[in-house]
Design a protein around this motif. Structure first.
Motif, PDB file in Angstrom:
ATOM      1  N   PRO A  54      -2.482  -5.426   1.330  1.00  0.00           N
ATOM      2  CA  PRO A  54      -1.200  -5.683   0.659  1.00  0.00           C
ATOM      3  C   PRO A  54      -0.073  -5.787   1.684  1.00  0.00           C
ATOM      4  N   LEU A  55       0.826  -6.739   1.472  1.00  0.00           N
ATOM      5  CA  LEU A  55       1.945  -6.960   2.372  1.00  0.00           C
ATOM      6  C   LEU A  55       3.260  -6.916   1.600  1.00  0.00           C
ATOM      7  N   ASP A  85       9.140  -9.274   1.890  1.00  0.00           N
ATOM      8  CA  ASP A  85      10.394  -9.338   2.639  1.00  0.00           C
ATOM      9  C   ASP A  85      10.186  -9.222   4.147  1.00  0.00           C
ATOM     10  N   PHE A  86       8.984  -8.867   4.565  1.00  0.00           N
ATOM     11  CA  PHE A  86       8.667  -8.747   5.992  1.00  0.00           C
ATOM     12  C   PHE A  86       8.152 -10.088   6.525  1.00  0.00           C
ATOM     13  N   GLU A  87       8.370 -10.311   7.822  1.00  0.00           N
ATOM     14  CA  GLU A  87       7.608 -11.353   8.512  1.00  0.00           C
ATOM     15  C   GLU A  87       6.472 -10.659   9.261  1.00  0.00           C
ATOM     16  N   TYR A  88       5.351 -11.381   9.448  1.00  0.00           N
ATOM     17  CA  TYR A  88       4.142 -10.758   9.986  1.00  0.00           C
ATOM     18  C   TYR A  88       3.499 -11.631  11.062  1.00  0.00           C
ATOM     19  N   GLY A 129       7.220 -13.879   2.956  1.00  0.00           N
ATOM     20  CA  GLY A 129       6.884 -14.276   1.598  1.00  0.00           C
ATOM     21  C   GLY A 129       5.462 -14.008   1.170  1.00  0.00           C
ATOM     22  N   ARG A 130       4.717 -13.190   1.913  1.00  0.00           N
ATOM     23  CA  ARG A 130       3.331 -12.895   1.564  1.00  0.00           C
ATOM     24  C   ARG A 130       3.231 -11.557   0.835  1.00  0.00           C
ATOM     25  N   THR A 131       2.357 -11.502  -0.148  1.00  0.00           N
ATOM     26  CA  THR A 131       2.081 -10.244  -0.839  1.00  0.00           C
ATOM     27  C   THR A 131       0.720  -9.666  -0.470  1.00  0.00           C
TER      28      THR A 131
END
Length: 321
Positions: free
Chosen positions: A206-207, A210-213, A240-242
């Motif tokens: 799970p991500l 609101d973060f960039e990864y 934008g990833r969940t």
């Protein structure tokens, strides 16, 4: 760990203008840099076109190196300001000394976290005797303006929380992941995690959208969101990833790095993170001629001299993209 580049460039990092606001798959190739006499590192950040991931501003991957008959890591005393250093090992040991009196041997899957704040100096070396192989990563986290002048200090955390799933064991290095939080001190919302995948594993993490990864490949053969990522390379994933799909063809080791996009623009040169060209030049002079960065006691050798700062002021060089 030091940036030993004798031609270090003044680099502008941070700011929303560098952030990709949607999911992407941007594979970053490393630049090879010699660190001392016997250690070569693969530098992933800063990278051409990609300067930061959240507050993560510097990433070096090294090894696995056979150092049985070599001195191994030998980084003399050098200064830092405006950042945190994260030492992370898969194999070997590193002896850390710093100007606050910190002395610690860092071993695999233990967190060595140094907050430079306003000024610190430290050295890193392979102990004598040392293990045959050395393999790890060294990372920097930029400190936000409100905290970049905090008192310097060092933390060592031998026990860190884990998140598990079939075929996956994730050690939370900094920040929080899936409800598990590291004891390491952070100053911006971010995450760093070590991912160990077994051969044939197919799972997802799970991500926070609101973060960039980004994902750094340490070992083995793994696919990250369908993209094969080879050891020593890094896949930038945007925002934008969940969730993050993972699949391992062999036993594999990855590092997940993420955080809220760093709002402030920073100036990074050599081992310093500041906000202006003048701050960087003053720090360099303070290291060469003053006592601002303290003294590393117990290291058998001379400290590093700083390279020359480029003559052209940063404001005349423009933004680096």
């Amino acid at each position: 760990m030091s940036n030993l580049d004798r031609q270090a460039a003044l680099t502008v990092c941070g700011g929303r203008g560098f952030v990709v606001a949607e999911p992407v798959r941007e594979l970053l190739s490393p630049r090879r840099v010699q660190l001392g006499e016997s250690t070569e590192v693969r530098r992933l950040l800063p990278n051409l076109g990609r300067r930061m991931v959240g507050a993560w501003a510097f990433v070096d991957h090294y090894g696995p190196d056979d150092i049985a008959d070599e001195p191994g890591m030998q980084v003399p005393p050098h200064p830092h300001m405006g950042l945190q250093t994260v030492s992370w090992l898969h194999e070997g040991e590193v002896l850390h000394r710093d100007s606050t009196g910190g002395l610690q041997t860092i071993r695999p899957r233990e967190l060595g976290l140094m907050t430079s704040g306003r000024a610190i100096s430290h050295s890193e070396e392979s102990p004598r005797p040392h293990a045959r192989f050395l393999h790890g990563a060294q990372l920097w986290v930029a400190l936000p303006d409100a905290h970049r002048h905090v008192a310097p200090h060092f933390e060592h955390h031998a026990e860190l929380p884990r998140v598990t799933a079939p075929g996956l064991s994730a050690t939370v290095i900094l920040g929080a992941l899936d409800g598990a939080a590291s004891p390491g001190t952070t100053y911006t919302p971010l995450v760093g995690a070590d991912l160990a995948l077994t051969a044939g594993a197919e799972t997802s993490l799970p991500l926070d959208p609101d973060f960039e990864y980004a994902v750094l490949a340490m070992s083995g053969e793994a696919h990250v969101d369908g993209v094969p990522v080879l050891p020593g390379s890094m896949l930038y994933l945007g925002c934008g990833r969940t969730e993050l799909p993972l699949r391992a063809a062999t036993d594999a080791g990855l590092m997940l790095l993420g955080g809220e996009p760093f709002e402030e623009e920073i100036v990074m040169w050599w081992n310093f993170v500041g906000r202006t060209d003048e701050e960087i030049r003053t720090a360099r002079e303070d290291w060469m001629k003053g006592d601002r960065f303290g003294e590393v006691k117990g290291y058998d050798g001379d400290r590093l001299d700083a390279p020359e700062v480029p003559a052209t002021p940063l404001k005349a060089r423009g933004r680096v993209r």
